[in-house]
Design an enzyme around this catalytic site. Structure first.
Site, short mmCIF file in Angstrom:
data_model
loop_
_atom_site.label_atom_id
_atom_site.label_comp_id
_atom_site.label_asym_id
_atom_site.label_seq_id
_atom_site.Cartn_x
_atom_site.Cartn_y
_atom_site.Cartn_z
N CYS A 52 0.69 -0.88 0.18
CA CYS A 52 -0.50 -0.07 -0.12
C CYS A 52 0.93 0.99 -0.01
O CYS A 52 1.83 1.46 -0.85
CB CYS A 52 -1.17 0.16 1.11
SG CYS A 52 -2.64 0.94 1.42
N HIS A 73 -3.77 -5.22 1.02
CA HIS A 73 -3.03 -5.98 2.14
C HIS A 73 -3.33 -7.15 2.66
O HIS A 73 -4.45 -8.02 3.03
CB HIS A 73 -4.30 -4.75 3.25
CG HIS A 73 -3.38 -3.54 3.45
ND1 HIS A 73 -2.84 -3.40 4.35
CD2 HIS A 73 -3.79 -1.94 3.27
CE1 HIS A 73 -2.70 -1.72 4.22
NE2 HIS A 73 -3.49 -0.68 3.59
N GLU A 101 -2.27 -9.15 4.88
CA GLU A 101 -1.48 -9.77 6.15
C GLU A 101 -3.11 -9.74 6.66
O GLU A 101 -3.82 -9.97 7.90
CB GLU A 101 -0.56 -8.47 6.84
CG GLU A 101 -1.29 -7.22 7.20
CD GLU A 101 -1.28 -5.93 6.01
OE1 GLU A 101 -1.32 -4.36 6.36
OE2 GLU A 101 -0.82 -5.98 4.51
#
Length: 551
Positions: free
Chosen positions: A105, A198, A200
């Site tokens: 990002c 993202h 994660e």
């Protein structure tokens, strides 16, 4: 004359300054540079879950000042706009390390800024929520490694305000969405990658695979980060630091962190480790007796119990401000602990054993992460119980064997070390104890009420086999009174708030939905057995915006 033990913090440097190697030099390590994203700690979690060690440092870290060589670098997201004045920026020398780099990002935008210069366009184009990532095959084999093995398309999660409009020099597209033409890019020669989504967060269905591909297939990291491998290496590190004659003193509370740290220290240096339990008068019901039995009798730790309950409670009288409570408890604890440490030191020297030179502390990695910010230490939400109230003139060297570990890793370590299961899975308990669970003035009577209610609460969730499913639960006594009826008599008594949360890292948490029948039993028992309470409420706040503790 007062003897002052000067405690000062050398935590992350102690092993290097003593000529020892750091943990990041014992394992293949991924370096994560944090730009202030709320998700940065999740990147750390996902890499660790892949069996690979990683460290999180602020994005302002000077590359030439790194004291280890990472196998790869990840640039995190950020709440900032890359084009704003004062926006955080990475040291461009990160690309001179000669290791793979992944930008997530904001990290992608940093790569674009550095590699594309003024010719790379950045625009405000917000995107938040689910997206389908279409994987674009590259003729350069290394470029395909990042998204290798993923479904095409695959669901990802977007959360960004800036958007790159032009590819930086030397890059090509390896993934796109309906709203983002450059959702994933790779350099056509170097191992540099950027993704707009993202990986994660759990909303990115195959995000773990993306991070694993980067760490293993691109950076070449071995999956050797396990608590089995950590034990022997950490014991060896402790022995080298403390030396053959050095002695260590440490406070224990009966919680999993201090218990595991104590057992690890016991394993490393035996009875040269001296554990001290300070009864501050605001511990859980029967806690001192339980700690003495479990740590002293069962685990064989050299333990002393100091009864200072009256001293603490007298100093807390009339105090209602939570930060003042923490400071009073922290300073009083150090005063009591300091006196006991001096007595232990005198005894050690009398016996010809090395003097006390080290302080053991059970700091965990989330404590470290929460102190990291590219603008310096984060704003104080509340003093952390591990460090709140420490005196400025203390001077023992600090040993923190758990500071690189998350809570689940500490539990795994405790199991390997033979710590009883009920201790390994015991819920966290704050250093200030029940003092911050009695909102308002802390008196002996208030502590008694909160302690009894908490005991019933925990007992009932254990009976319902919910304890292991809940990360932390407790009862708080509120400084308000409500009208009630008991035995046809009007009452005007206090309110107990029940709190239960589930979390993996204690940096974010959701409230736990205790089944209604169980809540009814808990409520009935507290109202019938705890004098001075006539109302029970259940806290359904998440963290953030609330914290886990009320104070």
């Amino acid at each position: 004359m007062k003897i002052v033990f000067n405690f000062y913090f050398r935590s992350e440097k102690i092993f290097d300054e003593e000529g020892q190697i750091k943990i990041s030099s014992l394992y293949d390590t991924i370096l994560i540079l944090d730009f202030g994203s709320q998700y940065s700690h999740l990147i750390t979690r996902r890499i660790r879950e892949a069996g690979i060690y990683c460290e999180l440092l602020p994005c302002t870290q000077k590359i030439e000042e790194l004291d280890f060589k990472p196998k790869g670098v990840i640039l995190s997201g950020s709440p900032y706009s890359n084009t704003d004045e004062g926006a955080p920026h990475v040291d461009s020398k990160v690309f001179d390390l000669g290791v793979p780099v992944l930008g997530i990002c904001y990290g992608l935008q940093e790569i674009s800024r550095i590699k594309g210069g003024d010719s790379t366009g950045l625009s405000r184009k917000s995107e938040y929520g689910f997206a389908n990532l279409e994987i674009v095959h590259s003729t350069h084999s290394h470029a395909n490694l990042l998204l290798e093995g993923l479904q095409n398309p695959t669901q990802v999660w977007m959360s960004h305000g800036d958007h790159i409009d032009n590819l930086p020099t030397g890059f090509e597209i390896i993934g796109k969405t309906d709203t983002s033409s450059f959702a994933a890019i790779a350099h056509n020669k170097d191992l540099i990658y950027g993704i707009q989504f993202h990986p994660e967060v759990t909303h990115s269905i195959e995000g773990k695979k993306v991070l694993s591909n980067f760490a293993k297939n691109i950076c070449g990291c071995s999956s050797n980060w396990t608590m089995d491998s950590f034990v022997d290496k950490e014991i060896e590190r402790i022995r080298k630091v403390v030396g053959e004659n050095g002695s260590v003193v440490g406070a224990v509370s009966g919680g999993v962190d201090s218990t595991v740290a104590a057992v690890l220290m016991k394993r490393a240096i035996g009875d040269r480790f001296h554990a001290v339990l300070v009864d501050n008068g605001v511990m859980r019901m029967n806690e001192c007796e339980q700690v003495k039995e479990s740590l002293g009798s069962q685990l064989g730790i050299n333990l002393r119990v100091v009864d200072a309950a009256d001293l603490f409670l007298d100093r807390l009288a009339t105090v209602t401000d939570p930060e003042k409570k923490r400071k009073i408890i922290g300073n009083t604890f150090i005063e009591v602990f300091e006196k006991e440490a001096h007595l232990i030191d005198e005894e050690c020297q009398h016996k010809g054993v090395g003097k006390i030179s080290f302080l053991l502390q059970g700091t965990l990695y989330p404590d470290v992460i929460e102190s990291i910010s590219f603008k310096g230490p984060s704003a104080t939400i509340k003093s952390h119980h591990n460090v709140g109230g420490l005196l400025a003139d203390m001077r023992l060297e600090l040993v923190e064997p758990l500071r690189e570990l998350f809570k689940d890793e500490v539990r795994a370590l405790g199991t390997i070390l033979g710590v009883p299961e009920d201790l390994v899975w015991r819920h966290p308990f704050p250093g200030p104890g029940i003092a911050i669970r009695v909102l308002g003035e802390v008196t002996r009577e208030q502590v008694k009420i909160a302690r009894h209610a908490d005991y019933i609460y925990i007992e009932e969730i254990k009976k319902a086999n919910l304890y292991r499913s809940i990360s932390q639960a407790y009862a708080a006594l509120l400084p308000v009174r409500s009208v009630g009826v008991m035995g046809d008599q009007r009452t005007y008594d206090q309110v107990i708030a029940l709190r239960a949360v589930e979390t993996t890292d204690f940096m974010t948490a959701d409230w736990f939905a205790i089944p209604t029948p169980v809540l009814k039993r808990i409520s009935n028992r507290i109202l019938n057995e705890v004098e001075g309470v006539n109302r029970i409420v259940y806290d359904i706040s998440s963290k953030p915006p609330a914290t886990i503790e009320w104070e």
